[in-house]
Enzyme design. Structure first.
Site, PDB file in Angstrom:
ATOM      1  CG  HIS A 261      -4.926   2.405   3.928  1.00 22.27           C
ATOM      2  ND1 HIS A 261      -6.219   2.103   4.293  1.00 22.27           N
ATOM      3  CD2 HIS A 261      -5.032   3.101   2.763  1.00 22.27           C
ATOM      4  CE1 HIS A 261      -7.058   2.573   3.380  1.00 22.27           C
ATOM      5  NE2 HIS A 261      -6.352   3.194   2.447  1.00 22.27           N
ATOM      6  CD  GLU A 262      -2.347   4.764   0.732  1.00 20.67           C
ATOM      7  OE1 GLU A 262      -2.605   4.281  -0.393  1.00 20.67           O
ATOM      8  OE2 GLU A 262      -3.124   5.518   1.331  1.00 20.67           O
ATOM      9  CG  HIS A 265      -4.902   0.928  -1.887  1.00 20.37           C
ATOM     10  ND1 HIS A 265      -6.165   0.587  -2.310  1.00 20.37           N
ATOM     11  CD2 HIS A 265      -5.068   1.903  -0.957  1.00 20.37           C
ATOM     12  CE1 HIS A 265      -7.060   1.320  -1.660  1.00 20.37           C
ATOM     13  NE2 HIS A 265      -6.414   2.110  -0.823  1.00 20.37           N
ATOM     14  CD  GLU A 291      -9.847   2.658   0.134  1.00 15.97           C
ATOM     15  OE1 GLU A 291      -9.527   2.415   1.319  1.00 15.97           O
ATOM     16  OE2 GLU A 291      -9.142   3.323  -0.637  1.00 15.97           O
TER      17      GLU A 291
END
Length: 497
Positions: A261-262, A265, A291
């Site tokens: 997830h990170e 980003h 996101e």
């Protein structure tokens, strides 16, 4: 005035804001606890200097000089619009209040950590009250038409309104509740208990790094991976983009999945082109668009059968517990739908309900419709109503997220918006890359990341999110694609429609 002069001026603001971000990163990763008070004073001072540059007469002169000028290129127009908006917002907040707010934020985040550790909302409550009061006042300074929450929402999702969000989230909530009900009534059951085991931190770290390297996040020369109480991403330009995670030796998913997830980003920020540095546009189009990238990598790719066709053998080689679990069973387990308490650990289907709860709570708090003493009780009631679960303590309830401690009201809706943007982008990506699934099965993510770079990343914040999603997909933002994606995926898994 020359454009190069303006960019040099903006770089000074960028340097200060990057330094503030670095201090915040350090406070979450390395800083000794007793250093918090002095650290908050440092941050307050630097925030004051940034505020002075942002609201100075020189900044006004720059804006006046370029406003109305014809034949400006796309990036310069977007830069001018962005700095004008920031100037107007900043000048409406008295400097002393802004500096105090930055100091209060640092203290608030420390109090949140202590409150969460002790499972005690009362430790954080007075700090939360300050964050709410400040944000209410800021929204009043900026002005709003229908809802005080709109001014805060616009900080993270430019152009979005509460009215629009209520409609989109209303459609999404109804679809999620219907699908969840069908799944709960299905004869097919999935269980993720088979994934519990003994997973060393070192092995999780190595596997996480291997995945991130394949996806395209550079943690060797332009980033790093650390540990924090709450996983997050921060950056100081496109060549220093840092992510964090947290480890659980009984379950590899919190670390591995949050890293992906990170990492989403991080890939976005690392792919911002150099020419946007010093323009105030060297960042994502919005937090919702940001996101969309992290949720796309974390869910659409990471929870797909294609992804694990490539990576699962490596996990089986590392963990004896998984040798007895075949790929199909593993795929079903990681896509298990089970209403739970913790947002960051929620399954793909119920995750947006966690976000909608926070969105509704924020609107009530900012508009003064509930008292701060009511927050834990109302939080628990909404979890019971929406998800059928009730927190046993404040740490797994109202204190589970860091966002409110930093005054980030208006941020939470962007997580669910990210799901919607991501699904709509994925629909278009599949049209342009019809063999995406075969590439992923072979461990090749380069075409996907290239497509995202060319269609999303390269523009930074040049376009507003509504403009960007329309530019890429030819349509306005819609909940339709995410709803179709969920119905198709979980309909097959659970035999429902």
């Amino acid at each position: 005035m020359e454009l190069t002069e303006l960019k040099e001026y903006l770089k000074k603001i960028e340097y200060l804001n990057s330094t503030i971000s670095l201090l915040h990163w350090d406070s979450m990763v390395n800083m000794p606890k007793e250093a918090m008070e002095y650290r908050s004073e440092m941050i307050g001072y630097l925030a004051g200097e940034s505020y002075k540059l942002t609201t100075s007469e020189k900044m006004k002169a720059f804006i006046d000089s370029f406003t109305g000028m014809e034949d400006l290129d796309l990036i310069t127009k977007a830069m001018l619009e962005n700095i004008t908006k920031e100037y107007q917002k900043a000048t409406k907040i008295p400097e002393a209040e802004f500096v105090q707010y930055e100091i209060d934020k640092a203290l608030s985040q420390s109090a949140w950590e202590e409150g969460k550790k002790k499972k005690d909302f009362s430790i954080f409550k007075p700090h939360l009250a300050k964050m709410i009061a400040a944000n209410k006042k800021f929204s009043e300074y900026w002005g709003f038409v229908d809802n005080k929450y709109d001014g805060l929402l616009d900080l993270y999702e430019p152009g979005m309104t509460t009215e629009r969000l209520d409609l989109v989230f209303g459609e999404l909530r109804e679809a999620l509740v219907d699908l969840l009900r069908n799944i709960q009534n299905s004869d097919r059951k999935t269980d993720d208990a088979i994934l519990k085991g003994d997973y060393s931190i070192d092995s999780q770290r190595k596997l996480g790094e291997a995945i991130l390297e394949k996806l395209g996040y550079d943690f060797e020369t332009r980033g790093r991976i650390d540990v924090s109480a709450h996983p997050f991403t921060t950056n100081f330009g496109n060549k220093d983009v840092r992510i964090t995670t947290k480890y659980n030796t009984a379950d590899f998913r919190p670390a591995i999945f949050s890293l992906i997830h990170e990492g989403g980003h991080g890939i976005y920020e690392q792919n911002i082109p150099d020419e946007l540095l010093g323009t105030s546009l060297a960042t994502g189009a919005s937090m919702g668009m940001h996101e969309s990238q992290s949720r796309f990598y974390e869910n659409v790719l990471r929870k797909s059968m294609e992804f694990w066709s490539y990576f699962y053998p490596k996990f089986q080689e590392t963990y004896p517990e998984l040798e007895r679990v075949d790929l199909k069973s593993f795929y079903q387990a990681i896509n298990c739908v089970e209403p739970s308490l913790i947002r960051i650990d929620a399954d793909e289907l119920t995750y947006s309900l966690h976000v909608i709860i926070r969105y509704e709570m924020e609107k009530l708090l900012i508009n003064g419709d509930i008292l701060i003493d009511d927050v834990p009780r109302l939080w628990n009631e909404k979890y019971k109503e929406y998800l059928g679960v009730t927190p046993e303590n404040d740490a797994e309830g109202v204190l589970q997220d860091v966002h409110w401690s930093g005054g980030d009201f208006g941020y939470f809706p962007t997580y669910a918006l990210g799901n919607l943007y991501g699904a709509q982008l994925f629909h278009k990506l599949k049209e342009d890359l019809p063999d995406w699934n075969h590439q992923v099965e072979g461990g090749d993510f380069s075409s996907i990341t290239k497509w995202l770079r060319e269609n999303v990343h390269q523009y930074g914040a040049t376009f507003k999110p509504a403009e960007l999603i329309r530019k890429v997909t030819g349509e306005e933002l819609s909940a339709t694609y995410f709803i179709e994606y969920l119905n198709n995926k979980f309909g097959k898994l659970y035999g429902v429609s």
